[in-house]
Design an enzyme around this catalytic site. Structure first.
Site, PDB file in Angstrom:
ATOM      1  N   SER A 167       0.821  -1.214   0.000  1.00  0.00           N
ATOM      2  CA  SER A 167       0.000   0.000   0.000  1.00  0.00           C
ATOM      3  C   SER A 167       0.851   1.258   0.000  1.00  0.00           C
ATOM      4  O   SER A 167       1.937   1.289   0.565  1.00  0.00           O
ATOM      5  CB  SER A 167      -0.910   0.022   1.231  1.00  0.00           C
ATOM      6  OG  SER A 167      -1.631   1.241   1.243  1.00  0.00           O
ATOM      7  N   LYS A 210      -4.661  -6.790   3.493  1.00  0.00           N
ATOM      8  CA  LYS A 210      -4.676  -5.654   2.547  1.00  0.00           C
ATOM      9  C   LYS A 210      -6.108  -5.359   2.082  1.00  0.00           C
ATOM     10  O   LYS A 210      -6.487  -4.195   1.903  1.00  0.00           O
ATOM     11  CB  LYS A 210      -3.759  -5.941   1.351  1.00  0.00           C
ATOM     12  CG  LYS A 210      -3.785  -4.866   0.259  1.00  0.00           C
ATOM     13  CD  LYS A 210      -3.342  -3.512   0.796  1.00  0.00           C
ATOM     14  CE  LYS A 210      -3.104  -2.419  -0.213  1.00  0.00           C
ATOM     15  NZ  LYS A 210      -3.989  -2.211  -1.293  1.00  0.00           N
ATOM     16  N   HIS A 238      -7.666  -3.458   4.806  1.00  0.00           N
ATOM     17  CA  HIS A 238      -7.047  -2.120   4.759  1.00  0.00           C
ATOM     18  C   HIS A 238      -7.826  -1.252   3.764  1.00  0.00           C
ATOM     19  O   HIS A 238      -8.188  -0.110   4.035  1.00  0.00           O
ATOM     20  CB  HIS A 238      -5.581  -2.238   4.339  1.00  0.00           C
ATOM     21  CG  HIS A 238      -4.938  -0.950   3.886  1.00  0.00           C
ATOM     22  ND1 HIS A 238      -5.209  -0.381   2.655  1.00  0.00           N
ATOM     23  CD2 HIS A 238      -4.062  -0.115   4.491  1.00  0.00           C
ATOM     24  CE1 HIS A 238      -4.518   0.746   2.531  1.00  0.00           C
ATOM     25  NE2 HIS A 238      -3.820   0.926   3.627  1.00  0.00           N
ATOM     26  N   ASN A 239      -8.099  -1.829   2.600  1.00  0.00           N
ATOM     27  CA  ASN A 239      -8.810  -1.064   1.570  1.00  0.00           C
ATOM     28  C   ASN A 239     -10.258  -0.774   1.965  1.00  0.00           C
ATOM     29  O   ASN A 239     -10.783   0.291   1.641  1.00  0.00           O
ATOM     30  CB  ASN A 239      -8.762  -1.803   0.232  1.00  0.00           C
ATOM     31  CG  ASN A 239      -7.421  -1.632  -0.465  1.00  0.00           C
ATOM     32  OD1 ASN A 239      -6.409  -1.408   0.194  1.00  0.00           O
ATOM     33  ND2 ASN A 239      -7.397  -1.739  -1.769  1.00  0.00           N
ATOM     34  N   GLU A 293     -10.017   2.047   4.120  1.00  0.00           N
ATOM     35  CA  GLU A 293      -9.698   3.184   3.234  1.00  0.00           C
ATOM     36  C   GLU A 293     -10.998   3.767   2.630  1.00  0.00           C
ATOM     37  O   GLU A 293     -11.214   4.983   2.639  1.00  0.00           O
ATOM     38  CB  GLU A 293      -8.756   2.687   2.134  1.00  0.00           C
ATOM     39  CG  GLU A 293      -8.452   3.649   1.006  1.00  0.00           C
ATOM     40  CD  GLU A 293      -7.597   2.963  -0.087  1.00  0.00           C
ATOM     41  OE1 GLU A 293      -6.511   2.456   0.239  1.00  0.00           O
ATOM     42  OE2 GLU A 293      -8.029   2.929  -1.258  1.00  0.00           O
TER      43      GLU A 293
HETATM   44  C1  6PG Z   1      -3.268   1.340  -1.640  1.00  0.00           C
HETATM   45  C2  6PG Z   1      -4.608   1.417  -2.338  1.00  0.00           C
HETATM   46  C3  6PG Z   1      -4.600   0.759  -3.674  1.00  0.00           C
HETATM   47  C4  6PG Z   1      -5.967   0.774  -4.351  1.00  0.00           C
HETATM   48  C5  6PG Z   1      -6.507   2.118  -4.662  1.00  0.00           C
HETATM   49  C6  6PG Z   1      -7.703   2.132  -5.608  1.00  0.00           C
HETATM   50  O1  6PG Z   1      -3.292   0.841  -0.527  1.00  0.00           O
HETATM   51  O2  6PG Z   1      -2.254   1.781  -2.176  1.00  0.00           O
HETATM   52  O3  6PG Z   1      -5.565   0.778  -1.556  1.00  0.00           O
HETATM   53  O4  6PG Z   1      -4.201  -0.570  -3.489  1.00  0.00           O
HETATM   54  O5  6PG Z   1      -5.821   0.076  -5.524  1.00  0.00           O
HETATM   55  O6  6PG Z   1      -6.827   2.790  -3.513  1.00  0.00           O
HETATM   56  O7  6PG Z   1      -8.828   1.492  -5.093  1.00  0.00           O
HETATM   57  P1  6PG Z   1     -10.269   1.756  -5.745  1.00  0.00           P
HETATM   58  O8  6PG Z   1     -10.043   1.932  -7.234  1.00  0.00           O
HETATM   59  O9  6PG Z   1     -11.078   0.543  -5.458  1.00  0.00           O
HETATM   60  O10 6PG Z   1     -10.777   3.011  -5.122  1.00  0.00           O
END
Ligand code: 6PG
Length: 469
Positions: free
Chosen positions: A130, A184, A187-188, A191
């Site tokens: 990430s 991960k 994590h997303n 996010e």
């Molecule tokens: C990271 C992000 C990355 C992710 C983008 C786009 O940790 O660097 O999570 O892995 O691909 O954030 O995610 P979306 O296109 O689903 O918004």
């Protein structure tokens, strides 16, 4: 030079190129592979010295360049391409070589690939990475899972390239099988939740307090210097400053309000449902991206219904409530994601250490935040904590800010401003902290129409009632 390069990387897109250059900067020799000649040439040029970092479009040249056991990381789009790349590498590999999938692969795909490659004597790791392009270049947060012994071969490289928090590398072996990809994925999900909350607060400040972009920039900058310090709050403050180079004013006002997604947030929600763990702040963040995509229908519906005229709130009062409510709902979102991880750890045998996960999220990744140092401490104090809300060190933080969340949810409802992330976080909190919920009635209804039975508060056993007299 055959058989000498320490590290191989397949997929020289932005992430791959940045990651391999980061490896080379840390005194490891690295060799890249991509079918695209332009990408290979670009890396060779940027790398400067081909003894340090080199690349080829030929998979055979690539594999032969690496020292054994080969350490090959894939940074290619998740899905079928990962399988295709693996099949291309397989005939050229030797037992004990290691393949690391650094993409956002679905965790069951990782389990399948690990089992398939284990039969052939090859170690396969799913490893979350990430931090976006800049993180890959300067220090990402890395979340590896898989065979622990094989990880020891990769460890020195990952520890060198990872982001550092007060000198500690933001990487740790997380657990067997797909543990890295799973962590991960969550994590997303977190996010998604934090991004939704940040944007709702922006909407409230704008509609409820008439904040200009300059004022929003100042407010988010100030917040980033306080307890809300985080990558997402920081970039948000910078976004409000960006001028539109194709027209007048700030760029943020010209961007179409339809958010795209690649699926990791949705997977988090789907799997939380499978586990039976509530993560409503993440669920609603996914739904809001879906609602945002319905732009044409939203425009049509907007014309059909009236909404209240917004009663403005004094700026200083709104700003204070917004800071507290954002802090509250950030905590709730982390709590939900971590709760899911704790449960998934049991269900899938990952044996996750929550303090370690919070620790490696403190720098490098998209959800890095000052709060993660407090979360790390909470799990260090009690590694079996099922939910952050039960941590003694979080009671005061939550108790002192929940009032602001209540005030803003009520204000938003009265004024017709959608704040589903904030209200879901508040409702989750109110429900999770209620010793008595009205779900006794649901049990009665289920028993009424389907003889599904119920339990009682005052005695043991399973009961059924003939409700219709
Ligand atoms: C990271 C992000 C990355 C992710 C983008 C786009 O940790 O660097 O999570 O892995 O691909 O954030 O995610 P979306 O296109 O689903 O918004």
């Amino acid at each position: 030079m055959k058989g000498t390069y320490d590290f191989g990387l397949v997929g020289l897109g932005v992430m791959g190129r940045n990651f391999i250059l980061n490896v080379a900067d840390n005194n490891f020799t690295a060799f890249g592979h991509d079918l695209d000649t332009e990408k290979v040439d670009a890396l060779r040029k940027e790398g400067g010295n081909t003894q340090r970092v080199d690349a080829s479009t030929e998979v055979k040249t690539f594999v032969e360049a690496l020292s054994t056991p080969r350490k090959i990381m894939l940074l290619v789009p998740a899905g079928k391409i990962v399988d295709i790349v693996i099949e291309g590498l397989l005939p050229l590999l030797d037992p004990n070589d290691i393949i690391i999938d650094g993409g956002n692969s679905f965790f069951t795909d990782t389990d399948r690939r690990e089992a398939y490659l284990a039969e052939k004597g090859i170690h396969f790791f799913g490893s979350g990475v990430s931090g976006g392009a800049k993180g890959a270049r300067l220090g990402p947060s890395i979340m590896p899972g898989g065979n622990k012994e094989a990880y020891l071969h990769v460890k020195p490289i990952f520890e060198a390239v990872a982001a550092k928090y007060k000198g500690e590398p933001c990487v740790a072996y997380l657990g067997p099988k797909s543990a890295g990809n799973y962590v991960k994925m969550v994590h997303n999900g977190i996010e998604y939740g934090l991004m939704q909350l940040t944007s709702e607060i922006y909407d409230l400040l704008k509609k409820g307090g008439d904040f200009t972009n300059d004022e929003l920039h100042k407010t988010y900058t100030q917040w980033n210097n306080g307890r809300l310090q985080s990558f997402l709050v920081q970039i948000t403050s910078e976004i409000f400053e960006q001028n539109d180079t194709l027209g007048d004013g700030k760029l943020v006002d010209k961007i179409l309000d339809k958010a795209k997604q690649k699926g990791t947030g949705k997977w988090t929600s789907q799997n939380a449902m499978d586990l039976g763990i509530p993560v409503p702040s993440i669920d609603i963040a996914v739904s809001m991206r879906e609602i945002s995509a319905l732009k044409e229908e939203r425009i049509a519906a907007d014309k059909l219904y009236s909404r209240p005229t917004v009663t403005l709130m004094p700026k200083a009062q709104l700003e204070k409530l917004a800071e507290e409510a954002l802090y509250f709902s950030f905590i709730i979102t982390y709590a939900q994601g971590l709760h899911q991880l704790a449960d998934a750890s049991k269900e899938y045998g990952y044996d996750l250490n929550m303090a370690v996960i919070a620790k490696i999220w403190r720098a490098g990744c998209i959800i890095r935040a000052g709060l993660l140092a407090d979360i790390t401490e909470a799990f260090n104090a009690d590694s079996t904590l099922p939910n952050l809300l039960l941590s003694p060190s979080f009671i005061e933080k939550i108790q002192s800010t929940v009032g602001a969340a209540r005030a803003l949810v009520a204000y938003a409802a009265k004024n017709g401003i959608p704040v589903p992330g904030l209200s879901n976080s508040l409702t989750y909190f109110d429900a999770y902290t209620s010793s008595r919920l009205p779900l006794n009635l649901i049990q009665a209804q289920r028993d009424y129409f389907g003889s599904h039975t119920y339990e009682r508060l005052d005695r043991e056993g399973i009961f059924h009632t003939e409700w219709e007299s």
